[in-house]
Design a protein around this motif. Sequence first.
Motif, PDB file in Angstrom:
ATOM      1  N   GLN A  16     -28.973 -15.341 -15.634  1.00  0.00           N
ATOM      2  CA  GLN A  16     -29.109 -14.087 -15.977  1.00  0.00           C
ATOM      3  C   GLN A  16     -27.919 -13.099 -15.894  1.00  0.00           C
ATOM      4  N   GLY A  17     -27.940 -12.108 -16.619  1.00  0.00           N
ATOM      5  CA  GLY A  17     -26.636 -11.383 -16.603  1.00  0.00           C
ATOM      6  C   GLY A  17     -25.294 -12.087 -17.634  1.00  0.00           C
ATOM      7  N   ALA A  18     -24.331 -11.796 -16.971  1.00  0.00           N
ATOM      8  CA  ALA A  18     -23.260 -12.481 -17.868  1.00  0.00           C
ATOM      9  C   ALA A  18     -22.576 -13.344 -17.149  1.00  0.00           C
TER      10      ALA A  18
ATOM     11  N   PRO B 119     -22.637 -11.987 -22.032  1.00  0.00           N
ATOM     12  CA  PRO B 119     -24.119 -12.525 -21.811  1.00  0.00           C
ATOM     13  C   PRO B 119     -24.403 -13.624 -22.489  1.00  0.00           C
TER      14      PRO B 119
END
Length: 132
Positions: free
Chosen positions: A56-58, A104
């Motif tokens: 999730q996210g970068a 990402p």
Amino acid sequence: KAHLVHNMSCVEGGGLVTMENGLTKTMAGVEKGNLVRGHDGNPAEVICAIHTQGFQGAIPLANVEGGCRITAGHPIWQQSDGSSGSAGNRWVLPHTVVEVALAPCSMLCTLALKDSYGYWVQGTLCAALGCK
């Protein structure tokens, strides 16, 4: 979580791996039994394709020349500039030759090959897990 990803040896799932016929397929689409172009240009059978999802996210990724996005700890082959013959050719970790930045990513992948120690992703020779 970022520390764990930093120590993984993987290529971003959207990376384009060169198949034995010269066409490309995303790393996420490579499966056991597929034939990729091995380190020496010959076909290499995928004996295991590992696809890790759930990020999730970068996450920290190195953006290698040609567009290959790879974890900082996944060895890549670096060609010498030719001034010292082939003596300067060597395996390096991406974080030692390019900048690592948060990007990402939803999937990381790596391959184990039969009879080849590497596979090509967007012009970069990436180390495979195991050999033979």
